[in-house]
Write a protein that holds these residues in place. Structure first.
Motif, PDB file in Angstrom:
ATOM      1  N   ILE A  16      38.910  42.831  39.119  1.00 42.01           N
ATOM      2  CA  ILE A  16      39.044  42.375  40.706  1.00 42.01           C
ATOM      3  C   ILE A  16      40.167  41.904  40.504  1.00 42.01           C
ATOM      4  N   LEU A  17      41.142  41.811  41.958  1.00 45.85           N
ATOM      5  CA  LEU A  17      42.275  41.288  42.145  1.00 45.85           C
ATOM      6  C   LEU A  17      42.135  40.249  43.017  1.00 45.85           C
ATOM      7  N   ARG A  20      56.519  40.608  33.667  1.00 46.64           N
ATOM      8  CA  ARG A  20      56.236  39.731  32.402  1.00 46.64           C
ATOM      9  C   ARG A  20      54.793  39.210  32.754  1.00 46.64           C
ATOM     10  N   GLU A  21      54.423  37.830  32.566  1.00 52.44           N
ATOM     11  CA  GLU A  21      52.853  37.564  32.670  1.00 52.44           C
ATOM     12  C   GLU A  21      52.349  37.175  34.198  1.00 52.44           C
ATOM     13  N   GLU A  22      53.381  37.449  34.987  1.00 52.79           N
ATOM     14  CA  GLU A  22      53.069  37.178  36.429  1.00 52.79           C
ATOM     15  C   GLU A  22      52.557  38.302  37.325  1.00 52.79           C
ATOM     16  N   ILE A  23      51.754  37.927  38.084  1.00 54.63           N
ATOM     17  CA  ILE A  23      51.489  38.882  39.259  1.00 54.63           C
ATOM     18  C   ILE A  23      51.996  38.357  40.592  1.00 54.63           C
ATOM     19  N   ARG A  24      52.940  39.172  41.168  1.00 50.38           N
ATOM     20  CA  ARG A  24      53.512  38.675  42.402  1.00 50.38           C
ATOM     21  C   ARG A  24      52.987  39.488  43.630  1.00 50.38           C
ATOM     22  N   LEU A  81      43.726  38.084  37.877  1.00 47.67           N
ATOM     23  CA  LEU A  81      42.769  39.325  37.587  1.00 47.67           C
ATOM     24  C   LEU A  81      41.578  38.709  37.013  1.00 47.67           C
ATOM     25  N   ARG A  82      40.524  39.080  37.496  1.00 43.79           N
ATOM     26  CA  ARG A  82      39.107  38.651  37.040  1.00 43.79           C
ATOM     27  C   ARG A  82      38.190  39.951  36.673  1.00 43.79           C
ATOM     28  N   LYS A 115      45.153  44.650  30.958  1.00 43.38           N
ATOM     29  CA  LYS A 115      43.857  44.409  31.587  1.00 43.38           C
ATOM     30  C   LYS A 115      43.988  45.083  33.084  1.00 43.38           C
ATOM     31  N   GLY A 116      44.936  44.894  33.726  1.00 48.07           N
ATOM     32  CA  GLY A 116      44.825  45.351  35.232  1.00 48.07           C
ATOM     33  C   GLY A 116      45.192  47.038  35.211  1.00 48.07           C
TER      34      GLY A 116
END
Ligand SMILES: Nc1ncnc2c1ncn2[C@@H]1O[C@H](COP(=O)(O)OP(=O)(O)OP(=O)(O)O)[C@@H](O)[C@H]1O
Length: 291
Positions: free
Chosen positions: A181-182, A156-160, A172-173, A284-285
């Protein structure tokens, strides 16, 4: 892939998996034919051409050799590489990439990631042997390789972080050059092949799974397995070679003590029932950085 083929940066392969026992029992039939190494036909006449086309009889080894093996060599030449699997639920992404439970598999069924890991460490060993034999005249080079892994999933909207569940603030930037960049994910040092495979196994086991109508053990997230390889040459020069180095131009000195950093990013995309426009993190990622 320009390093490998000298032709293009992105190559696309398609794979048709065999019908599963359940599908055969239900009387399903394949409507897709792979007609040669690059083309498949849907129905009677809709033909599509790819860089590679693999049918139900093609093995994991054949797919790996054609699509991924050359990337390992390129990695040691300092190139970055991405392998990206995409398809609807039950298409065979997990099987092909090798992020399913490896204990259930025969050796020939191993997927892309375990094969890439084995080749990566075999290359490291070969290079270390070559360097310890003092292959460069007049000098002995110490060769050091560091391998690190990051394994994340986007659900969903989360990075784990699949290797460190305590890390919750992963973002993520974009840097000032537009690179994605992570930030905040753990990096695990893997001195041996077994260390890296253990990370693949623990991380894969921690992924979110659930049943879909087509796949009982469906991965419900997108995941990225990212291996960073750093190569270092440290000069141990003989007296003669040191003298030569003193008189060498700065450019030559740099060549004699170089550091190449490369990264292999192996990504996998699953599918979920969320409408696509809600997957901003994923877009994005993966959309920008992987391809
Ligand atoms: N080339 C293949 N040969 C034999 N079996 C395969 C092949 N590809 C996939 N399968 C089998 O098909 C089933 C579905 O594959 P898999 O779980 O890899 O799909 P997936 O694309 O990862 O699905 P999801 O997105 O739902 O996670 C599994 O039982 C897997 O073992």
């Amino acid at each position: 892939m320009s390093a490998v083929s000298g032709e293009v940066n992105v190559r696309v392969a398609v794979r048709v998996r065999p019908l599963l026992p359940r599908e055969k029992l239900e009387g399903e039939e394949s409507c897709v034919r792979v007609v040669d190494q690059c083309q498949l036909v849907i129905g009677r006449e809709r033909a599509f051409t790819f860089d590679h086309a693999f049918g139900a009889r093609n093995t994991q080894q054949e797919l790996y050799n054609a699509c991924v093996r050359p990337l390992i060599d390129a990695l040691f030449e300092g190139y970055n590489a991405t392998v990206f699997a995409y398809g609807q639920t039950s298409a065979g992404k997990t099987y092909t990439m090798g992020t399913c439970n490896q204990e259930d598999l025969l050796p020939e069924e191993r997927g892309v990631i375990p094969r890439a890991v084995a080749d990566l460490y075999a290359t490291v060993r070969a290079k270390q042997r070559q360097h310890s034999a003092g292959s460069v005249a007049g000098s002995r080079h110490e060769f050091r390789v560091t391998v690190k892994v990051t394994y994340i999933e986007i659900y969903r909207e989360e990075i784990r972080d699949l290797l460190d569940s305590d890390r919750t603030d992963i973002r993520l930037r974009e840097d000032d050059q537009g690179n994605t960049i992570l930030c905040g994910a753990s990096e695990t040092l893997c001195p041996t092949e077994d260390d890296l495979l253990a990370c693949l196994e623990t991380g894969s086991a921690a992924r979110v799974t659930g049943a879909t109508q087509m796949n009982e053990a469906s991965s419900r997230s997108h995941c990225v397995f990212c291996v960073t390889v750093t190569q270092e040459w440290t000069d141990k020069l003989s007296a003669g070679a040191q003298q030569q180095l003193q008189s060498a131009t700065p450019a030559v000195r740099v060549l004699l003590c170089q550091l190449i950093r490369a990264i292999i990013l192996i990504a996998m995309i699953g599918t979920d029932f969320q409408p696509v426009e809600k997957w901003t993190v994923t877009e994005k990622g993966c959309g920008h950085s992987c391809l």
